[in-house]
Scaffold this motif. Structure first.
Motif, mmCIF file in Angstrom:
data_model
loop_
_atom_site.group_PDB
_atom_site.id
_atom_site.type_symbol
_atom_site.label_atom_id
_atom_site.label_comp_id
_atom_site.label_asym_id
_atom_site.label_seq_id
_atom_site.Cartn_x
_atom_site.Cartn_y
_atom_site.Cartn_z
ATOM 1 N N SER A 37 0.779 -1.191 -0.069
ATOM 2 C CA SER A 37 -0.262 0.086 0.014
ATOM 3 C C SER A 37 0.675 1.394 0.073
ATOM 4 C CB SER A 37 -1.373 -0.081 1.098
ATOM 5 O OG SER A 37 -0.248 0.058 2.664
ATOM 6 N N THR A 40 0.222 7.448 2.489
ATOM 7 C CA THR A 40 -0.830 8.276 2.487
ATOM 8 C C THR A 40 -0.423 9.969 3.399
ATOM 9 O OG1 THR A 40 -1.728 8.258 3.986
ATOM 10 C CG2 THR A 40 -2.611 7.233 1.602
ATOM 11 N N GLN A 56 6.328 3.112 -5.907
ATOM 12 C CA GLN A 56 5.613 3.664 -5.333
ATOM 13 C C GLN A 56 4.491 4.992 -5.854
ATOM 14 O OE1 GLN A 56 5.747 2.577 -1.304
ATOM 15 N NE2 GLN A 56 4.485 0.725 -1.542
#
Length: 253
Positions: A37, A40, A56
């Motif tokens: 993931s 953020t 990423q």
């Protein structure tokens, strides 16, 4: 004709050995980059820098004037590129222009110069976004202690705005950042190895290891060239040692 044809076949076979060399040295994207993931948020200093994997695209919400930090891995033989895009507040809420910039530091927090790119950009009051890029020099496997060469390990990225009007400080912005690394090829292989990566505990090790893969295009070209030279020598010896018989009719007395 048979000897010539056989020699041509051998030479073509030797040339074919060179083709996979570049492909073997080329860096394929890390499979983990697409499954993990994407972060953020960003850190506020070197100690809290958010870890990235190469490939990423991380995002972070922040305020104008904040210092945002990320870190990513780079191994020997790789040339890393950092790209950052900042989405700016609406023009009506800003009072003037500002300069945005990214700085890249190695694991020892030494600032690394950008070989290519635009690490600083001036955003006018009407601009809706600004994009910054920095391509580092090729990471070396080792270096002299006094040198500032990029070495294997973690690399820190700092994003911030400078020359900001006081009334615009604190305005919300959205940052997007990506770090990529490509294989620079065996021509940049300087030999030697670093004992350990520079402060790389928080980031993952590159696919080919911190010191890079031993199988580079330099090895491919060296082996392929040696094979071609050997085949040419054998062919030349064969042609001179065994000339075509029957090319001149025998002299009869």
């Amino acid at each position: 004709m048979r000897i010539t044809k056989a020699l041509s076949t051998l030479l073509l076979a030797g040339t074919a050995l060179l083709a996979p060399a570049g492909a073997a040295a080329a860096q394929s994207p890390s499979p983990s980059a697409g499954t993990a993931s994407a972060p953020t948020e960003a850190g506020t200093g070197f100690r809290t820098a958010t870890a990235l994997e190469t490939g990423q695209k991380a995002t972070a919400g922040a305020s104008t004037g904040d210092y945002l930090y990320w870190q990513f891995p780079a191994g020997a033989g790789q040339r890393a590129t950092v790209k950052a895009t900042v989405r700016l507040p609406e023009a009506a809420s800003r009072t003037g222009a500002a300069t945005w910039r990214i700085d890249v530091f190695d694991g020892l927090r030494r600032r690394q110069a950008c070989a290519f790119g635009a690490p600083a950009q001036r955003a006018s009051q009407q601009d809706t976004s600004v994009t910054l890029t920095c391509t580092l020099r090729t990471v070396r496997a080792w270096s002299e202690q006094w040198a500032n060469d990029p070495l294997p390990g973690a690399y820190y990225v700092r994003l911030t705005a400078t020359d900001v009007p006081d009334r615009d400080l604190g305005r919300p912005v959205k940052a997007e950042i990506e770090a990529t690394a490509e294989d620079a090829g065996g021509a940049h292989d300087g030999g030697g190895q670093l004992g350990a990566p520079l402060h790389a505990a928080a980031v993952s090790e590159p696919e080919d290891g911190w010191n890079g893969s031993w199988l580079t295009d330099r090895w491919g070209w060296t082996v392929g060239g040696a094979v071609l030279c050997a085949l040419a020598a054998i062919g030349g010896y064969t042609l001179t040692r065994h000339p075509h018989r029957g090319s001149h009719p025998p002299v009869r007395h």
